[in-house]
Design a protein around this motif. Sequence first.
Motif, PDB file in Angstrom:
ATOM      1  N   LYS B  25     -15.195  85.388  15.420  1.00  0.00           N
ATOM      2  CA  LYS B  25     -15.370  86.684  14.748  1.00  0.00           C
ATOM      3  C   LYS B  25     -14.114  87.102  13.994  1.00  0.00           C
ATOM      4  O   LYS B  25     -14.019  88.223  13.497  1.00  0.00           O
ATOM      5  N   GLY B  26     -13.130  86.234  13.998  1.00  0.00           N
ATOM      6  CA  GLY B  26     -11.973  86.482  13.145  1.00  0.00           C
ATOM      7  C   GLY B  26     -10.759  87.081  13.818  1.00  0.00           C
ATOM      8  O   GLY B  26      -9.812  87.485  13.140  1.00  0.00           O
ATOM      9  N   CYS B  27     -10.770  87.164  15.126  1.00  0.00           N
ATOM     10  CA  CYS B  27      -9.586  87.713  15.804  1.00  0.00           C
ATOM     11  C   CYS B  27      -8.510  86.634  15.934  1.00  0.00           C
ATOM     12  O   CYS B  27      -8.818  85.456  16.104  1.00  0.00           O
ATOM     13  N   ALA B  28      -7.255  87.061  15.868  1.00  0.00           N
ATOM     14  CA  ALA B  28      -6.166  86.173  16.235  1.00  0.00           C
ATOM     15  C   ALA B  28      -6.187  86.087  17.758  1.00  0.00           C
ATOM     16  O   ALA B  28      -6.108  87.116  18.437  1.00  0.00           O
ATOM     17  N   VAL B  29      -6.346  84.879  18.284  1.00  0.00           N
ATOM     18  CA  VAL B  29      -6.378  84.740  19.737  1.00  0.00           C
ATOM     19  C   VAL B  29      -4.936  84.579  20.219  1.00  0.00           C
ATOM     20  O   VAL B  29      -4.315  83.552  19.996  1.00  0.00           O
ATOM     21  N   LEU B  30      -4.434  85.626  20.816  1.00  0.00           N
ATOM     22  CA  LEU B  30      -3.041  85.625  21.254  1.00  0.00           C
ATOM     23  C   LEU B  30      -2.957  85.142  22.694  1.00  0.00           C
ATOM     24  O   LEU B  30      -3.968  85.000  23.379  1.00  0.00           O
ATOM     25  N   GLN B  31      -1.736  84.948  23.155  1.00  0.00           N
ATOM     26  CA  GLN B  31      -1.541  84.569  24.550  1.00  0.00           C
ATOM     27  C   GLN B  31      -1.083  85.809  25.338  1.00  0.00           C
ATOM     28  O   GLN B  31      -0.682  86.802  24.746  1.00  0.00           O
ATOM     29  N   PRO B  32      -1.157  85.720  26.647  1.00  0.00           N
ATOM     30  CA  PRO B  32      -0.753  86.881  27.463  1.00  0.00           C
ATOM     31  C   PRO B  32       0.693  87.279  27.187  1.00  0.00           C
ATOM     32  O   PRO B  32       1.500  86.435  26.805  1.00  0.00           O
ATOM     33  N   TYR B  33       0.994  88.546  27.366  1.00  0.00           N
ATOM     34  CA  TYR B  33       2.381  88.972  27.209  1.00  0.00           C
ATOM     35  C   TYR B  33       3.160  88.507  28.429  1.00  0.00           C
ATOM     36  O   TYR B  33       2.647  88.542  29.555  1.00  0.00           O
ATOM     37  N   ASP B  34       4.398  88.103  28.210  1.00  0.00           N
ATOM     38  CA  ASP B  34       5.140  87.464  29.294  1.00  0.00           C
ATOM     39  C   ASP B  34       5.899  88.467  30.155  1.00  0.00           C
ATOM     40  O   ASP B  34       7.049  88.262  30.495  1.00  0.00           O
ATOM     41  N   MET B  35       5.231  89.550  30.484  1.00  0.00           N
ATOM     42  CA  MET B  35       5.869  90.520  31.378  1.00  0.00           C
ATOM     43  C   MET B  35       4.820  91.092  32.313  1.00  0.00           C
ATOM     44  O   MET B  35       3.627  91.001  32.051  1.00  0.00           O
ATOM     45  N   GLU B  36       5.294  91.698  33.396  1.00  0.00           N
ATOM     46  CA  GLU B  36       4.346  92.298  34.332  1.00  0.00           C
ATOM     47  C   GLU B  36       3.829  93.609  33.748  1.00  0.00           C
ATOM     48  O   GLU B  36       4.615  94.499  33.416  1.00  0.00           O
ATOM     49  N   VAL B  37       2.506  93.704  33.605  1.00  0.00           N
ATOM     50  CA  VAL B  37       1.903  94.946  33.096  1.00  0.00           C
ATOM     51  C   VAL B  37       0.740  95.354  33.999  1.00  0.00           C
ATOM     52  O   VAL B  37       0.200  94.548  34.739  1.00  0.00           O
ATOM     53  N   GLY B  38       0.361  96.626  33.920  1.00  0.00           N
ATOM     54  CA  GLY B  38      -0.723  97.147  34.747  1.00  0.00           C
ATOM     55  C   GLY B  38      -2.087  96.931  34.125  1.00  0.00           C
ATOM     56  O   GLY B  38      -3.107  96.968  34.803  1.00  0.00           O
ATOM     57  N   ALA B  39      -2.124  96.699  32.798  1.00  0.00           N
ATOM     58  CA  ALA B  39      -3.402  96.523  32.119  1.00  0.00           C
ATOM     59  C   ALA B  39      -3.144  95.906  30.748  1.00  0.00           C
ATOM     60  O   ALA B  39      -2.022  95.985  30.227  1.00  0.00           O
ATOM     61  N   GLY B  40      -4.198  95.309  30.182  1.00  0.00           N
ATOM     62  CA  GLY B  40      -4.075  94.648  28.892  1.00  0.00           C
ATOM     63  C   GLY B  40      -3.604  95.571  27.778  1.00  0.00           C
ATOM     64  O   GLY B  40      -3.026  95.130  26.792  1.00  0.00           O
ATOM     65  N   THR B  41      -3.853  96.863  27.951  1.00  0.00           N
ATOM     66  CA  THR B  41      -3.445  97.835  26.938  1.00  0.00           C
ATOM     67  C   THR B  41      -1.935  97.829  26.718  1.00  0.00           C
ATOM     68  O   THR B  41      -1.464  98.156  25.632  1.00  0.00           O
ATOM     69  N   PHE B  42      -1.157  97.452  27.771  1.00  0.00           N
ATOM     70  CA  PHE B  42       0.303  97.520  27.651  1.00  0.00           C
ATOM     71  C   PHE B  42       0.872  96.445  26.731  1.00  0.00           C
ATOM     72  O   PHE B  42       1.983  96.573  26.249  1.00  0.00           O
ATOM     73  N   HIS B  43       0.125  95.358  26.535  1.00  0.00           N
ATOM     74  CA  HIS B  43       0.545  94.303  25.608  1.00  0.00           C
ATOM     75  C   HIS B  43       0.914  94.971  24.278  1.00  0.00           C
ATOM     76  O   HIS B  43       0.130  95.760  23.756  1.00  0.00           O
ATOM     77  N   PRO B  44       2.089  94.615  23.727  1.00  0.00           N
ATOM     78  CA  PRO B  44       2.443  95.266  22.447  1.00  0.00           C
ATOM     79  C   PRO B  44       1.404  95.012  21.365  1.00  0.00           C
ATOM     80  O   PRO B  44       1.270  95.804  20.432  1.00  0.00           O
ATOM     81  N   ALA B  45       0.626  93.929  21.511  1.00  0.00           N
ATOM     82  CA  ALA B  45      -0.430  93.656  20.525  1.00  0.00           C
ATOM     83  C   ALA B  45      -1.481  94.750  20.524  1.00  0.00           C
ATOM     84  O   ALA B  45      -2.255  94.869  19.575  1.00  0.00           O
ATOM     85  N   THR B  46      -1.537  95.536  21.582  1.00  0.00           N
ATOM     86  CA  THR B  46      -2.438  96.699  21.585  1.00  0.00           C
ATOM     87  C   THR B  46      -1.654  97.985  21.369  1.00  0.00           C
ATOM     88  O   THR B  46      -1.879  98.715  20.400  1.00  0.00           O
ATOM     89  N   THR B  47      -0.702  98.240  22.258  1.00  0.00           N
ATOM     90  CA  THR B  47      -0.017  99.535  22.209  1.00  0.00           C
ATOM     91  C   THR B  47       0.659  99.775  20.866  1.00  0.00           C
ATOM     92  O   THR B  47       0.430 100.805  20.225  1.00  0.00           O
ATOM     93  N   LEU B  48       1.506  98.824  20.465  1.00  0.00           N
ATOM     94  CA  LEU B  48       2.275  99.067  19.249  1.00  0.00           C
ATOM     95  C   LEU B  48       1.434  98.823  18.004  1.00  0.00           C
ATOM     96  O   LEU B  48       1.503  99.578  17.043  1.00  0.00           O
ATOM     97  N   ARG B  49       0.587  97.788  18.061  1.00  0.00           N
ATOM     98  CA  ARG B  49      -0.178  97.448  16.856  1.00  0.00           C
ATOM     99  C   ARG B  49      -1.286  98.448  16.540  1.00  0.00           C
ATOM    100  O   ARG B  49      -1.869  98.414  15.454  1.00  0.00           O
ATOM    101  N   SER B  50      -1.616  99.283  17.490  1.00  0.00           N
ATOM    102  CA  SER B  50      -2.621 100.311  17.173  1.00  0.00           C
ATOM    103  C   SER B  50      -1.991 101.442  16.357  1.00  0.00           C
ATOM    104  O   SER B  50      -2.683 102.322  15.878  1.00  0.00           O
ATOM    105  N   LEU B  51      -0.661 101.391  16.210  1.00  0.00           N
ATOM    106  CA  LEU B  51       0.038 102.405  15.416  1.00  0.00           C
ATOM    107  C   LEU B  51       0.183 101.921  13.972  1.00  0.00           C
ATOM    108  O   LEU B  51       0.186 100.729  13.708  1.00  0.00           O
ATOM    109  N   GLY B  52       0.349 102.862  13.083  1.00  0.00           N
ATOM    110  CA  GLY B  52       0.545 102.497  11.683  1.00  0.00           C
ATOM    111  C   GLY B  52      -0.756 102.108  11.006  1.00  0.00           C
ATOM    112  O   GLY B  52      -1.827 102.125  11.621  1.00  0.00           O
ATOM    113  N   THR B  53      -0.645 101.724   9.713  1.00  0.00           N
ATOM    114  CA  THR B  53      -1.855 101.533   8.909  1.00  0.00           C
ATOM    115  C   THR B  53      -2.243 100.071   8.744  1.00  0.00           C
ATOM    116  O   THR B  53      -3.346  99.780   8.286  1.00  0.00           O
ATOM    117  N   ALA B  54      -1.378  99.137   9.134  1.00  0.00           N
ATOM    118  CA  ALA B  54      -1.665  97.726   8.877  1.00  0.00           C
ATOM    119  C   ALA B  54      -2.886  97.268   9.675  1.00  0.00           C
ATOM    120  O   ALA B  54      -2.975  97.525  10.870  1.00  0.00           O
TER     121      ALA B  54
END
Lengths: 744, 309
Positions: B25-54
Motif C-alpha cells: 500500500k506504499g508505506c515505508a516499512v521501517l524497523q523498530p526503534y532501538d530504544m525502550e518505549v511504552g508503545a509504538g507511538t513513541f517511535h520518532p517515525a510517529t511522534t515527530l513525523r506527525s508534526l509539520g507538513t511533509a
Amino acid sequence: MPDLLIELFSEEIPARMQSRASADLKRLVTDGLVDAGLTYASAGAFSTPRRLALSVDGLLAESPTVREERKGPRTDAPEKALEGFLRATGLTKDKLEARDDKKGQVWFAAVEKPGRPAAEIVAEVLETAIRNFPWPKSMRWGSGNLKWVRPLHSILCILSNEAGADVVPLEIDGIKAGDTTEGHRFMGKGRFAVSSFEDYEKKLKAANVILSAEERADHIWAEATNQAFALGLEVVEDSALLAEVAGLVEWPVVLMGEIAEDFLDLPPEVLQTSMREHQKFFSVKDPKSEKIVRFVTVANRETADHGTTILAGNQKVLSARLSDAKFFWENDLRVAKSKAGMATWTDALENVTFHNLLGTQAERIKRIAALAREIAPFVAADPKLAEKAAYVAKADLSSEMVYEFPELQGLMGRYYAAAAGLSEAVANACEAHYSPLGPSDDVPTEPVSVAVALADKLDTLTGFWAIDEKPTGSKDPFALRRAALGVIRLILENNVRLSCDRFFDSQLLRHEIAKDRMNGSKSAVLLNDMLGEIAEHGVFGAAARAVLDKLEGDAPEEVLLMETQLPDRSINLLAFFHDRLKVFLRDKGVRHDVIDACLAMPGNDDLSLLVKRAEALSDFLKTDDGENLLQGFKRANNILSQAEEKDGVEYSYGADAKFAESGEEKALFAALETAEKDIAPAIKAEDFAGAMHVMAALRGPIDAFFEAVQVNAESEIVRRNRLNLLYQIRSICMSVADLTKVEG
Amino acid sequence: MTSVKKTPRSFQEIILRLQAYWAEKGCAVLQPYDMEVGAGTFHPATTLRSLGTAPWAAAYVQPSRRPTDGRYGENPNRLQHYYQYQVLIKPSPPDLQVLYLGSLEAIGVDMDLHDIRFVEDDWESPTLGAWGLGWEVWCDGMEVSQFTYFQQVGGYDCKPVSGELTYGLERLAMYILGVDHVMDMPFNAPDAPIPLTYGDVFRQTEEEYSRFNFDIANTEVLLRQFEEAEAECEAILAATHDDPKTGKRIVMAHPAYDQCIKASHMFNLLDARGVISVTERQAYIGRVRVLAKKCADAFVQTDAGGYTA
C-alpha cells in the motif's frame, strides 16, 4: 410543495452522540429555513452509526416576496442625501413618494425583496449548519480544515416533488452534494441514488440499514426477550445500554450466548457490570434463581454461519474478562476472610491521596469515623457500630475488583464485609453510605448507614470549605451541591433532629488539625482540646473560649486565627445548605418568601425543624386562617413600624391593661393573654399549625380594636400603651416565622 | 476476495503479512526503534513525523515495554514486553478505514464471518502532550486495534492530520490462531524443523523482567537516570543551531527526543516499583510532557519538520 432530504454520511459516529446530533441537525436546518422565510409542514431526524439524516416535508418552493417601506431624507435635504438613499434602495427618484411626516415632507421608498428559490436557501442553511455543528468533540482529517465528529465522506441533499428529484447545488471543502449514498459497510453493495425520503428509507433497508434508531432498539429488545422467553429466562432491562447498542449497529442481529459454569457464582452485579461495561452485553437471568445465566450480544450483520463464529468470539472474550473478575473476587475474598480482614485495605489507603490539600483516604476515613460516632446518637445508631462501619465503608477502594470496576465501589464492600463476618448493619453501610447520589435515589434508612452517610458527606463538604474550594456558578467539580442535597434528604426523610452547626464546627476543626499536623506544628494538641470542648459545649465559640481561657493569653497565632476563621466558614456552609434547601423546597411547592420567613427563626441549623416550620407555614397560608393571620399581623405591624421609625424607639416595654379605654381594647388585651398561654405550649410541641391557628383567631379582636380605637391618641401615655400593645401582637405573630418576610 | 490466503499458522506469519500488505500500500516499512518505549507511538517515525507538513507513510513493528503489566509469564495475555504494529500516514487518506479492513483480511480475518465494529475511543497521551479522535476496533467483541486521527502532538495542532493504526500483535494473533494462552502461540511454523512457541522465546524473559521490574530495579539509580535524561535533553536543545564544525544549521531534535524517551521509560520503571505516589505521578508525567513539547518545538525547526529558512 417540495420535500427536502439530507443525509450526512461519515465514518462511525460515537453512539452516545447520535440522537443529540440528529436533533441538532433538525433544529439548525429547520430554524435556518424558517428564518429565511421557508416554512414547512413536518420534519423528522434520524441517525445510524454512519449517518445523520433529515427529512422535511411540504417545504415552500421559494421564499415569499417581502415588501417593506423605507423612510429616506426630507424632501428639502441636500442632493447628496437623496443620492445615497436612491443607491441604498436601488430605485430612481420617480419611484419615491413624498409624504408628510412629523418633521416635514419626507421621501418614502417601497422596497421589494424578491423571494428566493428553496434550493438556494437550503444550500446556505445546510452549509452553515455543517460548519457550526455543535458536536461535543470534533476533528479535522487529511489536509482539510472542515471539522466534523469523524471524517465526513458524502452529502446527500435533494429537493423532490411529483416531477422528480433535484440535487441541491452545494459544495463544502471539496465534498459535493449529490443524490447517492451507500448501505451497510459489509452487507451493502455499493452506492445508489435515491429520489425521495420513502425511496431512501426503502433502499437503505434493502442495503441492510435500518434508518430509525428507535426501530433498531425495538427490534433488538423484541428479539432478545423472545429468545430469552423461549428458554424460560428474562433479559435484565437496561434502557441506556439498549440506546447505546442501537447506536453501534445499522443491521442488528441478536445472539444469545452462555456463561461458563465457572463464573455463575460471581455476584450478579459483577457479571452484569463486566458484561455491560466491557462488552455491551445484556444480562439474561433465570427468574427462579435470580442468577445471571446467559448474555445477549448484538452483532452488526448476518453471516453464512448464522453468527456462530461471532458468538464463539464474543464468548471467548467474555471468558477472559470473567476469568479476571473471578481472579479478583477470589483474591479479595481471601483478604476479607484473613485475620487482619478489611483493615488490610484500610491500611493500604494510607498511600492513596484523596486530595492534595485534604490528605490521604486513610486520614479521611479516620475523620469520617470520628464524626459518625458523634452523629450516631442523633440517628438512633450505636456509636461504636457507626464508627466501625465508617472504618470499613471505603476499604473496598483497595480491593482488586473495585480497582478494575470503580462503579462497583460500596457494593463490593458489602459483599466483603459480610465475608469478613461483620454485622449486617456494617455490611449494609458499606454500600448505602454513598447514597443518595442523585435526587431520585433512595435514601438509606438503617441507623448505622444513615450515620456513616451523613458523616461521609459532611466531611467532604467541610473539607472543601476548609480549603476554600466552594462551588461557584456552574463549576462544582467535587459535586458538593449533590453532597449537600444528600445530607438534606438523609436528615429530612429520616426525620433526624440535629443541629448542624456543632458538627460543621467539629469537622472543620478536624480538617484544621489534619492540615496542622501536615505542617508539623504543635497547635494540634490545643485544637484537639477544642474538639473535646465542642463535644461538651456544642458550639465552637464556647469551646474555643474554654481552651483559650486555660492558656491565659498565651495562644499560638494559628489557633487565634482559627478562632476568627472557623466560625465564618461554618456560617458560610450553613448558608450554602440553606440555599440548597430553598431549591429543594421550591421543587416541593414551598415559596421562597415562606422559607425566608422561617430561616429568620432561631434553630435554623436544625433542618428538620426548619422544614417542619416552613411546610406548616406554607400550608397554613393557603387557608382562610392564613389570610386572617397575615392581615391581622400586617395591620398591627404597619402602624407599629411607622411609629417606631418616626419615634426612633422600639415599643417593647409591655402594654398595661389599666390604660385600656374601650371595650374593644380590653377585649384585645384579654385575647392576647389567652393566645400567649395557648401558643407557648404549641410552639414547644412544634405544633406550628396549632400555634398559627390561635394567632389567626386574633384577627377579630384586632380588627374590632382598629375599628373602635385611634392608636394615635391625644394622650401620649395612651398612645404609647397602644403601640406597646401592637408590639405584643407582633411578637406573638412572629413566634412561628418572621411574617414581615412573607409577601402578599 | 482473491487476496485472502489460507489462515496464517504462526505469530511471525501474521507480522510478515502485515509488513507485505502495508508495503504494497506504499508505506515505508521501517524497523523498530532501538530504544525502550511504552508503545509504538513513541517511535520518532510517529511522534515527530506527525508534526509539520511533509507527507509521510510508515509502518513498523515496535517492541513495547509496560513494566507494570508483568505477570511472570503466567497470565494468558498480559506481558511486560510485547509487540505493536504501527502505521502512520500523513495526510490521512480518505479510504484509511478501507485500507485498515484490507489489512485484517490480509492476515486471515474473513470479513463475511466476523463482526467488525468501530467503537468510540479517543486517544490521549499525557506524556506526549498529544490527543486524537478515533475508535478501538472490535472483532467479535474483542479489541484488535486502535484507530486514531491525530489532532495534536507535543502541543502542536496536526496540520495535515495523520492517521494512526496500532495493532496489539499478540492479542490479535492469539485470536486469529485460536490460542488461549499467549505462551502457547506458535512463533514460527508449527511444522518447522525447530518449532518454537511464544513461550519458548519469551517465558523466561517475562519471568526475569517481572522480578527485576517489581523488586530489583534500583530506584535511586532510576531516579538519577531520569534526572540525567531530563538534563541531557534540555542541554541538547539549548545548544546553538549553528554547528561551528560544519558551518551548517543542525537542530538536534532526535538526540534530544531520545532522552525524552529514556526519561519516560525510567518513569515507567519507577512506577512499577511502586515508589511514585498519586500526586507525584502527575508531576513526573508533567516533566516528561515538557520534554516532549520542547522536542516538538525543535523538530518543527528542522527540514523534516517543515522548516524553511
